[in-house]
Scaffold this motif. Structure first.
Motif, mmCIF file in Angstrom:
data_model
loop_
_atom_site.group_PDB
_atom_site.id
_atom_site.type_symbol
_atom_site.label_atom_id
_atom_site.label_comp_id
_atom_site.label_asym_id
_atom_site.label_seq_id
_atom_site.Cartn_x
_atom_site.Cartn_y
_atom_site.Cartn_z
ATOM 1 N N ASN A 113 -18.050 17.820 -5.747
ATOM 2 C CA ASN A 113 -18.745 18.015 -4.487
ATOM 3 C C ASN A 113 -20.217 17.797 -4.682
ATOM 4 O O ASN A 113 -20.820 18.389 -5.552
ATOM 5 C CB ASN A 113 -18.487 19.413 -3.928
ATOM 6 C CG ASN A 113 -17.380 19.354 -2.895
ATOM 7 O OD1 ASN A 113 -17.281 18.380 -2.145
ATOM 8 N ND2 ASN A 113 -16.559 20.383 -2.862
ATOM 9 N N PRO A 148 0.827 -1.211 0.000
ATOM 10 C CA PRO A 148 0.000 0.000 0.000
ATOM 11 C C PRO A 148 0.859 1.258 0.000
ATOM 12 O O PRO A 148 0.464 2.294 -0.504
ATOM 13 C CB PRO A 148 -0.812 -0.114 1.293
ATOM 14 C CG PRO A 148 -0.295 -1.300 2.041
ATOM 15 C CD PRO A 148 0.533 -2.100 1.113
ATOM 16 N N TYR A 195 -12.359 18.307 4.280
ATOM 17 C CA TYR A 195 -11.466 17.672 3.309
ATOM 18 C C TYR A 195 -10.015 18.110 3.475
ATOM 19 O O TYR A 195 -9.152 17.651 2.731
ATOM 20 C CB TYR A 195 -11.934 17.973 1.883
ATOM 21 C CG TYR A 195 -13.197 17.222 1.538
ATOM 22 C CD1 TYR A 195 -13.147 15.866 1.206
ATOM 23 C CD2 TYR A 195 -14.434 17.846 1.585
ATOM 24 C CE1 TYR A 195 -14.287 15.168 0.910
ATOM 25 C CE2 TYR A 195 -15.595 17.142 1.293
ATOM 26 C CZ TYR A 195 -15.510 15.806 0.950
ATOM 27 O OH TYR A 195 -16.658 15.107 0.659
ATOM 28 N N PHE A 196 -9.757 19.029 4.410
ATOM 29 C CA PHE A 196 -8.413 19.591 4.527
ATOM 30 C C PHE A 196 -7.682 19.064 5.754
ATOM 31 O O PHE A 196 -8.281 18.802 6.787
ATOM 32 C CB PHE A 196 -8.488 21.122 4.618
ATOM 33 C CG PHE A 196 -9.099 21.791 3.408
ATOM 34 C CD1 PHE A 196 -9.137 21.150 2.173
ATOM 35 C CD2 PHE A 196 -9.619 23.074 3.513
ATOM 36 C CE1 PHE A 196 -9.693 21.777 1.066
ATOM 37 C CE2 PHE A 196 -10.180 23.709 2.410
ATOM 38 C CZ PHE A 196 -10.215 23.069 1.183
ATOM 39 N N HIS A 218 0.804 5.400 -2.101
ATOM 40 C CA HIS A 218 0.907 6.707 -1.458
ATOM 41 C C HIS A 218 2.081 7.505 -1.984
ATOM 42 O O HIS A 218 1.965 8.713 -2.195
ATOM 43 C CB HIS A 218 0.956 6.548 0.071
ATOM 44 C CG HIS A 218 -0.387 6.218 0.633
ATOM 45 N ND1 HIS A 218 -1.284 7.192 1.027
ATOM 46 C CD2 HIS A 218 -1.019 5.042 0.791
ATOM 47 C CE1 HIS A 218 -2.395 6.618 1.425
ATOM 48 N NE2 HIS A 218 -2.272 5.310 1.293
ATOM 49 N N HIS A 255 -7.404 10.054 -1.637
ATOM 50 C CA HIS A 255 -6.957 8.789 -2.204
ATOM 51 C C HIS A 255 -8.116 8.040 -2.850
ATOM 52 O O HIS A 255 -7.987 7.475 -3.938
ATOM 53 C CB HIS A 255 -6.289 7.938 -1.113
ATOM 54 C CG HIS A 255 -5.663 6.687 -1.640
ATOM 55 N ND1 HIS A 255 -6.170 5.445 -1.381
ATOM 56 C CD2 HIS A 255 -4.581 6.498 -2.439
ATOM 57 C CE1 HIS A 255 -5.426 4.543 -1.996
ATOM 58 N NE2 HIS A 255 -4.464 5.145 -2.637
ATOM 59 N N ARG A 256 -9.278 8.056 -2.174
ATOM 60 C CA ARG A 256 -10.461 7.396 -2.746
ATOM 61 C C ARG A 256 -10.865 8.052 -4.065
ATOM 62 O O ARG A 256 -11.199 7.382 -5.032
ATOM 63 C CB ARG A 256 -11.642 7.445 -1.781
ATOM 64 C CG ARG A 256 -11.510 6.548 -0.570
ATOM 65 C CD ARG A 256 -12.818 6.471 0.195
ATOM 66 N NE ARG A 256 -13.830 5.709 -0.538
ATOM 67 C CZ ARG A 256 -13.915 4.381 -0.494
ATOM 68 N NH1 ARG A 256 -13.080 3.682 0.239
ATOM 69 N NH2 ARG A 256 -14.841 3.762 -1.190
ATOM 70 N N ARG A 257 -10.849 9.407 -4.076
ATOM 71 C CA ARG A 257 -11.249 10.115 -5.292
ATOM 72 C C ARG A 257 -10.266 9.863 -6.431
ATOM 73 O O ARG A 257 -10.661 9.628 -7.573
ATOM 74 C CB ARG A 257 -11.342 11.614 -5.009
ATOM 75 C CG ARG A 257 -12.529 11.979 -4.148
ATOM 76 C CD ARG A 257 -12.517 13.440 -3.818
ATOM 77 N NE ARG A 257 -13.778 13.851 -3.189
ATOM 78 C CZ ARG A 257 -14.154 15.112 -3.056
ATOM 79 N NH1 ARG A 257 -13.376 16.077 -3.503
ATOM 80 N NH2 ARG A 257 -15.302 15.403 -2.491
ATOM 81 N N ALA A 260 -6.850 16.237 3.177
ATOM 82 C CA ALA A 260 -6.886 15.003 3.971
ATOM 83 C C ALA A 260 -6.791 13.825 3.008
ATOM 84 O O ALA A 260 -7.514 13.762 2.015
ATOM 85 C CB ALA A 260 -8.163 14.943 4.799
ATOM 86 N N GLU A 261 -5.868 12.899 3.307
ATOM 87 C CA GLU A 261 -5.513 11.923 2.291
ATOM 88 C C GLU A 261 -6.532 10.811 2.046
ATOM 89 O O GLU A 261 -6.626 10.295 0.946
ATOM 90 C CB GLU A 261 -4.162 11.291 2.637
ATOM 91 C CG GLU A 261 -3.020 12.215 2.324
ATOM 92 C CD GLU A 261 -1.675 11.596 2.629
ATOM 93 O OE1 GLU A 261 -1.590 10.361 2.721
ATOM 94 O OE2 GLU A 261 -0.720 12.364 2.771
ATOM 95 N N ALA A 262 -7.272 10.436 3.073
ATOM 96 C CA ALA A 262 -8.157 9.280 2.904
ATOM 97 C C ALA A 262 -9.187 9.538 1.795
ATOM 98 O O ALA A 262 -9.357 8.723 0.890
ATOM 99 C CB ALA A 262 -8.831 8.928 4.226
ATOM 100 N N SER A 263 -9.850 10.686 1.855
ATOM 101 C CA SER A 263 -10.840 11.013 0.817
ATOM 102 C C SER A 263 -10.162 11.262 -0.519
ATOM 103 O O SER A 263 -10.648 10.832 -1.565
ATOM 104 C CB SER A 263 -11.643 12.258 1.207
ATOM 105 O OG SER A 263 -12.567 11.941 2.208
#
Lengths: 198, 275
Positions: free
Chosen positions: B74, B4, B220-221, B8, B35-37, B30-33
């Motif tokens: 959005n 993984p 998101y930040f 990143h 990364h998903r996008r 913020a990386e989680a969202s």
């Protein structure tokens, strides 16, 4: 173990009362929960669970670092995610599997963040949200538990997970609680006081 | 499957490249969202890894724009969180009436639903030609959608319910005309609206606002960018003016806690104190 992630839908309130109610206040990891709910639900679920649980139950806030012995619920109409540094975050991205919050979103991001340190638990629910996420948890080396479909109020979420992967255990709620204690190595014996240096 | 960690590293390299070439800074998202996008965009693209996509993204503006749209998508609704709009109507509007002309900033307006919601609210509260709404977003393509004011008809049922719960004074159907599966908002709602590209991560503010809405953007930040944006919003809001954040975004535990007062508990609508 670093965290437990739980996904649940239809029949969730009763299942969470039973499962979380069986865990002690000193549970050694944080517990992250996605329960499907209507977009405009209030934080009533946290209030109800707090009255029956020894654990502290709250709605998750963005940027908070989850603490042991605390249950974090995804807020209505937000996805709950875990950042790679273990902090929580929220999003209003489109629903996944028709759900926001979605179990897959929590499970997949938690698997990235915690890897082998994660236990994923999938409980009663209609639909199939959570199956893919549970498989990701397994692929990243985490443990996976599924509620026995025969006991579940709605069995399609557990069944669709079982169709996709072979979890570490399939258990009724009572068995899940003791397995969680086992996996997180919670000791019921009091820890001995450290001896003072002479 | 690579570890993984590789994803990143690739993601960071791509974001760094995007910043250096195009000036769009997603490095403090913020990386989680994020990364998903990014992963969603990747699976829908012709590339199989971020590394493979990188050359095309950096050299071909069209590819970059598809990435930008994927990153900044959005999803919002008209009168989302109806209670917030009800609170604006009942608790904020009486203060706004005291200004001879009103400036409202909808920061991160996406496809415009919130900006139009404000226009409807202000029209109904009698502001007529005494207001201007600045609707800004980082993505020029999404702003074109916002300018058009055309939404899928199936969304309108939800918008209507929200409007009613938000204390709407008319029939919501007065504000749009339906054709086939689309609904077009009344063009007159647009007359007092200004659409502009604005990047909260790098651009400066523009003028003194009496009300700023920035809802479900800060989540998101990363904290460092959140800090920057709150500071930008703060300097843009006139003393006695209002700031409206998303229901899971608060000023509590920030340095601005003391300079703002929440209008109604837990609505995340704040009034800036006079120094």
């Amino acid at each position: 173990m670093r965290a437990v992630a739980i996904g649940v839908s239809l029949g969730g309130l009763e299942a969470l009362r039973t499962l979380l109610g069986a865990l002690p206040a000193a549970f050694p990891t944080p517990i992250l929960v996605v329960q499907h709910m209507a977009p405009e639900s209030s934080d009533g679920l946290a209030m109800i669970l707090n009255t029956v649980c020894a654990l502290h139950v709250k709605e998750a806030d963005a940027d908070e670092t989850p603490q042991p012995g605390t249950v974090y619920l995804a807020p209505a109409n937000y996805h709950l995610l875990v950042e790679t540094d273990g902090r929580l975050s929220l999003s209003v991205d489109p629903p996944v599997n028709y759900a926001r919050p979605s179990v897959d979103v929590l499970f997949e991001t938690a698997a990235e963040a915690f890897g082998v340190g994660l236990v994923g638990v999938l409980l009663t629910g209609a639909g199939s949200d959570g199956s893919r996420g549970l498989r990701t948890i397994q692929q990243r080396g985490g443990r996976t538990l599924v509620q026995d479909p025969l006991e579940a109020v709605a069995d399609s979420m557990p069944r669709s997970a079982l169709a996709l992967l072979k979890p570490d255990a399939v258990l009724p709620l009572s068995g899940l609680a003791s397995r969680l204690l086992q996996l997180t190595q919670y000791s019921t014996h009091s820890t001995p006081r450290p001896t003072r240096p002479a | 499957m690579p570890s993984p960690g590789v994803h990143h590293v690739e993601m960071h390299l791509l974001l760094e490249g995007v910043f250096q070439v195009y000036g769009h800074d997603f490095r403090d998202y913020a990386e989680a969202s994020l990364h998903r996008r990014l992963s969603k965009w990747l699976t829908e693209s012709r590339f199989s890894t971020f590394s493979q996509a990188q050359g095309a993204v950096l050299r071909d503006p069209a590819v970059f724009h598809s990435l930008l749209t994927g990153l900044t998508v959005n999803v919002t609704e008209m009168f989302r969180d109806p209670l917030a709009f009800k609170t604006i109507r009942e608790q904020v509007v009486p203060h706004l009436r005291t200004y001879p002309s009103l400036k409202v900033w909808v920061a991160g307006c996406a496809s415009g639903e919130e900006a139009y919601s404000m226009a409807i609210l202000l029209e109904e509260e009698g502001f007529k030609d005494r207001y201007r709404i600045y609707a800004t977003d980082v993505d020029p393509e999404v702003l074109e959608q916002a300018k058009a004011g055309i939404y899928p008809l199936k969304e309108l049922q939800r918008f209507t319910q929200n409007y009613q719960k938000a204390g709407g004074r008319a029939a919501f159907s007065d504000y749009y005309s339906a054709r086939f599966d689309r609904a077009m908002l009344e063009p007159r709602l647009r007359e007092r609206m200004v659409f502009a590209t604005h990047n909260l991560a790098v651009d400066a503010g523009f003028g003194e606002m009496h009300l700023a809405l920035c809802r479900n953007v800060l989540i998101y930040f990363k904290p460092v960018l959140k800090q920057r944006v709150l500071s930008l919003l703060d300097t843009s809001i006139t003393p006695g003016g209002f700031l409206c954040l998303g229901l899971k975004e608060g000023l509590e535990t920030t340095e601005w806690q003391r300079s703002y007062e929440e209008v109604v508990a837990r609505t995340r609508i704040y009034r800036k104190r006079y120094a």
